[in-house]
Design a protein around this motif. Structure first.
Motif, PDB file in Angstrom:
ATOM      1  N   GLN A 218     -25.057  12.568  -6.828  1.00  0.00           N
ATOM      2  CA  GLN A 218     -24.998  11.145  -7.187  1.00  0.00           C
ATOM      3  C   GLN A 218     -26.320  10.685  -7.819  1.00  0.00           C
ATOM      4  O   GLN A 218     -26.334  10.044  -8.868  1.00  0.00           O
ATOM      5  N   LEU A 231     -21.013  14.592 -16.551  1.00  0.00           N
ATOM      6  CA  LEU A 231     -20.356  14.087 -15.339  1.00  0.00           C
ATOM      7  C   LEU A 231     -20.164  15.212 -14.326  1.00  0.00           C
ATOM      8  O   LEU A 231     -19.850  16.344 -14.708  1.00  0.00           O
ATOM      9  N   THR A 233     -17.827  15.184 -11.090  1.00  0.00           N
ATOM     10  CA  THR A 233     -16.897  14.370 -10.300  1.00  0.00           C
ATOM     11  C   THR A 233     -16.421  15.168  -9.090  1.00  0.00           C
ATOM     12  O   THR A 233     -15.942  16.293  -9.247  1.00  0.00           O
ATOM     13  N   ILE A 234     -16.527  14.569  -7.913  1.00  0.00           N
ATOM     14  CA  ILE A 234     -16.055  15.255  -6.708  1.00  0.00           C
ATOM     15  C   ILE A 234     -14.550  15.060  -6.598  1.00  0.00           C
ATOM     16  O   ILE A 234     -14.063  13.928  -6.528  1.00  0.00           O
ATOM     17  N   PHE A 255     -16.090  20.285  -7.503  1.00  0.00           N
ATOM     18  CA  PHE A 255     -16.455  19.339  -8.557  1.00  0.00           C
ATOM     19  C   PHE A 255     -15.704  19.669  -9.829  1.00  0.00           C
ATOM     20  O   PHE A 255     -15.408  20.838 -10.091  1.00  0.00           O
ATOM     21  N   THR A 256     -15.454  18.656 -10.650  1.00  0.00           N
ATOM     22  CA  THR A 256     -15.177  18.906 -12.055  1.00  0.00           C
ATOM     23  C   THR A 256     -16.441  18.521 -12.816  1.00  0.00           C
ATOM     24  O   THR A 256     -16.851  17.360 -12.814  1.00  0.00           O
ATOM     25  N   ARG A 258     -18.505  18.179 -16.363  1.00  0.00           N
ATOM     26  CA  ARG A 258     -18.081  17.821 -17.707  1.00  0.00           C
ATOM     27  C   ARG A 258     -19.320  17.445 -18.518  1.00  0.00           C
ATOM     28  O   ARG A 258     -20.217  16.786 -18.002  1.00  0.00           O
ATOM     29  N   ARG A 327     -13.898  12.219 -23.430  1.00  0.00           N
ATOM     30  CA  ARG A 327     -14.302  12.924 -22.200  1.00  0.00           C
ATOM     31  C   ARG A 327     -13.343  14.036 -21.803  1.00  0.00           C
ATOM     32  O   ARG A 327     -13.731  15.033 -21.214  1.00  0.00           O
ATOM     33  N   ALA A 328     -12.069  13.818 -22.056  1.00  0.00           N
ATOM     34  CA  ALA A 328     -11.075  14.810 -21.643  1.00  0.00           C
ATOM     35  C   ALA A 328     -11.328  16.127 -22.362  1.00  0.00           C
ATOM     36  O   ALA A 328     -11.849  16.135 -23.477  1.00  0.00           O
TER      37      ALA A 328
END
Lengths: 378, 378
Positions: A218, A231, A233-234, A255-256, A258, A327-328
């Motif tokens: 974070q 990014l 992301t959890i 996590f992802t 990115r 972002r994708a």
């Protein structure tokens, strides 16, 4: 494009939409596409098991010097669906596979490419063309299986498109360089030792190490020392079990990750791994790593993007230049590691339901648009 | 105790051991115990569904003044088993219920109490005696169902024992006041909002709030501002799912809270809840709480413990005075909220396999020992 062909590919899309299949399970989808092509045209279909391609070989005039012919070009469409329950029971072609649906519009991508096959068969072209019908895009796996075709056939450039909500309907959306982020799923498993819940000091509970890692990540992202978007992301944390008699002895965090730049994705992962190792060592835990859904960045060649822009202008389509990457992720980036190419986007409308939502459906009117752009690129 | 009776209760224990049942499922165990008692003695058996009791009513001499009779006394044994795979295939009476076994020795506790029934039936007593055969001790539920009997029958004192590894074999282990900790399972659920993993800022991910709570609890326990032993052990954390496309929107953390003093258990829980609420508010999350396996502290009356000590001395048994409470919990504490009483322990041997381990088995030689102590307490 003749109305007859347009009607055929709209019907094809509805047929595919009705029978969606998840990544790595798309045998029926593949068979429907192959049947459609064989029933309607003469081009050669080469079945590669999980995927297939259609080959158009130019009918060269004998007097044309070899040097003047253009090198082979490829187009790619994907055909897998998503684990999403369709919210469209009123659709005459609604998904008949509950919990699975074409909520990313791959039914449209594949049907547009079948439309290009119809056009090539009818009108020919002055270069060899390969139409790649790819499986398993959603899990970042399909492109990797198809990529060897690029070298095998000496393909010189490759294009693909994705429909995209949030842009004007029918607009051609593009970006030179990175247009979609790289991403990967990272799971870190911390192995300690169970103990009775009354004597936790005799075990090694991974909770504190995982908590420290969550807060580290974070802070890392808030500090933003990266050049471009990054990014972490959890998506999942699993520690211990619901047995109140047992102090947890193992835990994992997924996590992802990115990033717009592949290099920064690697840096991000290395920073997380370094801290994970530190926190694990503090608690006497063992560590292991696993990966899922790896997507490279989608990097578009400048000349290829220029060709898409020109094609759009010739067709009098509005062009939207992306100021930053989407972002994708998209596994098309595996192809552009092998040869120049471009992924472009066709707007679904600014207020159209988002991709991956139950309300979304591919717009039939984009089919002909895509075929027309493809033809201009050949 | 006659050899005949001793042999009977050893056989009874082996029979129970062979057919273990989990908490709230002990119908066959209960039936085997009732059958044993009805086949061997005349005392009244009162079936209460999940549990039962045996009533011995003293045959008072008509000339004895009512005021001189001693008030009723009760003894309690538990009869549920544990979800543990037995590591004792060579035992002739090994568990026939795979994955379930008497790894806490409740088969022995129940058989010893059946032994007391045999003795009462044969030898009588000068007061009314209630033998409580209790279900579901392991999940902290059984005692709560049996407790109303205390008031109903005006029971004046109650005793129970638990075998315990790590103390000399046959030693009587006791403590005035709290001998076993209070504990409860606490699950805190944080509800936020899912989002696509590429736009986590549109969701509310509970990971950070849960991470802060983990580190808060760790620091809290290290600061040790409590008078006596207090533990908050993390048994489980579950956040999100293994779908790498989704930023987690919900998570829960489960603790086993434990304290020598009920008051401090309540304080500990309140401190955790206060912080959980603060961290949830910071992240815009909703909170809810759930409880499992509630055990009160096991608080022994000073006079009752003195009677156990005297009984042990009369029987020339070694006595071990506990200097601090045992950490494991016991639902016997529900009875001692209603009337004075004591839970004491019989040592299995200092190096004997621990309770709740696959290698453990109740020691048959403790059966007669327990019956003899019970008789001295009447």
């Amino acid at each position: 494009m003749k109305k007859e062909n347009r009607d055929k590919i709209v019907a094809l899309r509805h047929d595919l939409h009705c029978h969606p299949e998840l990544s790595m399970q798309e045998q029926e989808t593949k068979n429907r596409l192959i049947t459609f092509i064989k029933e309607n045209i003469q081009l050669e279909v080469i079945d590669r098991g999980n995927w297939f391609y259609v080959q158009y070989t130019t009918k060269r005039q004998s007097e044309m010097p070899e040097a003047d012919t253009k090198p082979p070009i490829a187009f790619r469409a994907d055909f897998d669906a998503l684990p999403i329950l369709e919210d469209a029971e009123s659709l005459p072609y609604a998904s008949e596979n509950p919990g699975v649906s074409h909520k990313c519009g791959h039914d449209g991508h594949a049907s547009a490419l079948a439309g290009l096959a119809l056009e090539l068969d009818a009108n020919g072209a002055d270069r060899d063309v390969y139409l790649i019908f790819q499986h398993a895009e959603e899990i970042g796996r399909g492109a990797q299986e198809c990529v060897p075709l690029i070298k095998e056939k000496k393909i010189a450039e490759i294009y693909g498109f994705h429909n995209w909500s949030g842009f004007p309907k029918g607009a051609v959306v593009l970006r030179e360089g990175v247009s979609q982020c790289a991403s990967r799923g990272l799971t870190i498993t911390f192995t300690g030792k169970k103990s009775h819940a009354s004597i936790p000091e005799q075990g090694k509970n991974p909770s504190v190490a995982i908590a420290k890692l969550i807060l580290y990540v974070q802070n890392l992202l808030q500090a933003t020392t990266f050049e471009q978007l990054v990014l972490a992301t959890i998506v999942n944390v699993e520690i211990g079990t619901k047995d109140f008699g047992i102090s947890a002895g193992e835990g994992e965090i997924s996590f992802t990750l990115r990033a717009a730049l592949q290099r920064e994705l690697d840096e991000l992962e290395q920073m997380i791994r370094t801290q994970a190792e530190k926190f694990a060592a503090e608690e006497g835990l063992q560590l292991s790593y696993a990966y899922d859904d790896p997507f490279p960045e989608t990097a578009n060649d400048a000349k290829a993007i220029e060709r898409v822009r020109n094609a759009a202008e010739k067709l009098h389509l509005p062009v939207v230049e992306l100021t930053e990457p989407l972002r994708a992720s998209e596994d098309f980036g595996y192809y552009t590691k092998e040869c120049p190419g471009a992924m472009f986007y066709l707007g679904n409308g600014e207020d159209y339901p988002a991709l991956h939502t139950p309300e979304y459906d591919f717009r039939d009117e984009l089919l002909e648009l895509a075929v027309n752009i493809f033809r201009k690129l050949i």
